[in-house]
Design a protein around this motif. Structure first.
Motif, PDB file in Angstrom:
ATOM      1  N   ILE A  17     -14.389 -17.491 -10.105  1.00 40.26           N
ATOM      2  CA  ILE A  17     -15.035 -18.714 -10.619  1.00 40.26           C
ATOM      3  C   ILE A  17     -14.267 -19.938 -10.147  1.00 40.26           C
ATOM      4  O   ILE A  17     -14.864 -20.948  -9.749  1.00 40.26           O
ATOM      5  CB  ILE A  17     -15.132 -18.666 -12.159  1.00 40.26           C
ATOM      6  N   SER A  18     -12.943 -19.850 -10.186  1.00 37.96           N
ATOM      7  CA  SER A  18     -12.115 -20.961  -9.746  1.00 37.96           C
ATOM      8  C   SER A  18     -12.354 -21.257  -8.263  1.00 37.96           C
ATOM      9  O   SER A  18     -12.488 -22.416  -7.855  1.00 37.96           O
ATOM     10  CB  SER A  18     -10.644 -20.633  -9.996  1.00 37.96           C
ATOM     11  N   ASN A  42     -12.335 -14.979 -13.399  1.00 43.24           N
ATOM     12  CA  ASN A  42     -11.874 -16.373 -13.512  1.00 43.24           C
ATOM     13  C   ASN A  42     -11.376 -16.898 -12.165  1.00 43.24           C
ATOM     14  O   ASN A  42     -11.626 -18.055 -11.808  1.00 43.24           O
ATOM     15  CB  ASN A  42     -10.762 -16.496 -14.559  1.00 43.24           C
ATOM     16  N   LYS A  74     -15.033 -20.438  -6.488  1.00 44.40           N
ATOM     17  CA  LYS A  74     -16.394 -20.967  -6.367  1.00 44.40           C
ATOM     18  C   LYS A  74     -16.468 -22.404  -6.878  1.00 44.40           C
ATOM     19  O   LYS A  74     -17.168 -23.236  -6.299  1.00 44.40           O
ATOM     20  CB  LYS A  74     -17.402 -20.084  -7.120  1.00 44.40           C
ATOM     21  N   GLN A  75     -15.723 -22.701  -7.935  1.00 43.92           N
ATOM     22  CA  GLN A  75     -15.705 -24.066  -8.477  1.00 43.92           C
ATOM     23  C   GLN A  75     -15.077 -25.021  -7.462  1.00 43.92           C
ATOM     24  O   GLN A  75     -15.576 -26.132  -7.278  1.00 43.92           O
ATOM     25  CB  GLN A  75     -14.925 -24.113  -9.813  1.00 43.92           C
ATOM     26  N   SER A  76     -14.005 -24.573  -6.801  1.00 44.14           N
ATOM     27  CA  SER A  76     -13.377 -25.442  -5.796  1.00 44.14           C
ATOM     28  C   SER A  76     -14.332 -25.652  -4.614  1.00 44.14           C
ATOM     29  O   SER A  76     -14.429 -26.758  -4.082  1.00 44.14           O
ATOM     30  CB  SER A  76     -12.038 -24.863  -5.332  1.00 44.14           C
ATOM     31  N   GLU A  77     -15.063 -24.575  -4.220  1.00 43.15           N
ATOM     32  CA  GLU A  77     -16.067 -24.733  -3.160  1.00 43.15           C
ATOM     33  C   GLU A  77     -17.164 -25.682  -3.600  1.00 43.15           C
ATOM     34  O   GLU A  77     -17.624 -26.530  -2.814  1.00 43.15           O
ATOM     35  CB  GLU A  77     -16.675 -23.374  -2.800  1.00 43.15           C
ATOM     36  N   LYS A  78     -17.588 -25.546  -4.855  1.00 43.59           N
ATOM     37  CA  LYS A  78     -18.622 -26.430  -5.394  1.00 43.59           C
ATOM     38  C   LYS A  78     -18.126 -27.861  -5.413  1.00 43.59           C
ATOM     39  O   LYS A  78     -18.852 -28.779  -5.011  1.00 43.59           O
ATOM     40  CB  LYS A  78     -19.007 -25.984  -6.804  1.00 43.59           C
ATOM     41  N   ASP A  79     -16.879 -28.070  -5.835  1.00 44.50           N
ATOM     42  CA  ASP A  79     -16.312 -29.418  -5.871  1.00 44.50           C
ATOM     43  C   ASP A  79     -16.219 -30.007  -4.469  1.00 44.50           C
ATOM     44  O   ASP A  79     -16.544 -31.176  -4.241  1.00 44.50           O
ATOM     45  CB  ASP A  79     -14.915 -29.395  -6.523  1.00 44.50           C
TER      46      ASP A  79
END
Length: 175
Positions: free
Chosen positions: A39-40, A36, A42-47
């Motif tokens: 993922i968080s 998690n 990676k999600q912040s990088e994606k955002d």
């Protein structure tokens, strides 16, 4: 027949099984938390990338275009400055050549005066005599040209008189 040892052994085995399962469950929970967290991240990088793509890239594109425009303006200014300095250098060279030629002419004109200034008295007298002789030569040449002109007139008169004489003799002989 089940004995107490069998029960205890079974309880210990069950208890160990439960403990292993709890440990496995904790390991799974920690792996889930780690996943998690990854993922968080990676999600912040994606955002961030999506935000950059939607907003930042447009700003960067504007900056790039602005910098390209500035580069073009600098190149234009450089070319104009280069042309200006090339023309100024050419004009300066021409001016230097003109000044050097003028200076050479001035030095050529002053050279005889400077040479005369450093001559001794005998040489100065010879130069003055040379000047007097040049004047005498001019007068004689004028007299010679005047004499040549008078000789030519006399020859023409003489030719005219001889022609008359020949004509008169021919008339006399012809009579």
């Amino acid at each position: 027949v089940v004995t107490r040892d069998d029960v205890e052994e079974l309880l210990i085995a069950t208890w160990q099984y439960v403990k292993d399962k709890e440990q496995l469950l904790e390991d799974l929970h920690s792996q889930i938390e780690e996943t998690n967290r990854k993922i968080s991240v990676k999600q912040s990088e994606k955002d961030y990338c999506l935000e950059y793509k939607n907003v930042g890239s447009k700003i960067e594109a504007k900056k790039i275009m602005s910098l390209e425009k500035d580069i073009k303006e600098v190149k234009d200014v450089f070319h104009r400055a280069t042309e200006y300095y090339r023309n100024a250098l050419k004009a300066m060279k021409e001016e230097n050549i003109r000044l050097v030629l003028r200076h050479m002419d001035l030095v050529k004109e002053q050279a005889p005066e400077n040479a005369v200034r450093y001559l001794d008295k005998d040489s100065c007298r010879e130069i003055e005599e040379n000047g007097w002789l040049k004047e005498e030569v001019k007068m004689y040449r004028k007299e010679v040209s005047d004499l040549k002109a008078s000789i030519q007139l006399l020859e023409e008169e003489n030719i005219a008189l001889v022609a008359k004489l020949v004509d008169s003799r021919l008339e006399y002989l012809g009579v």
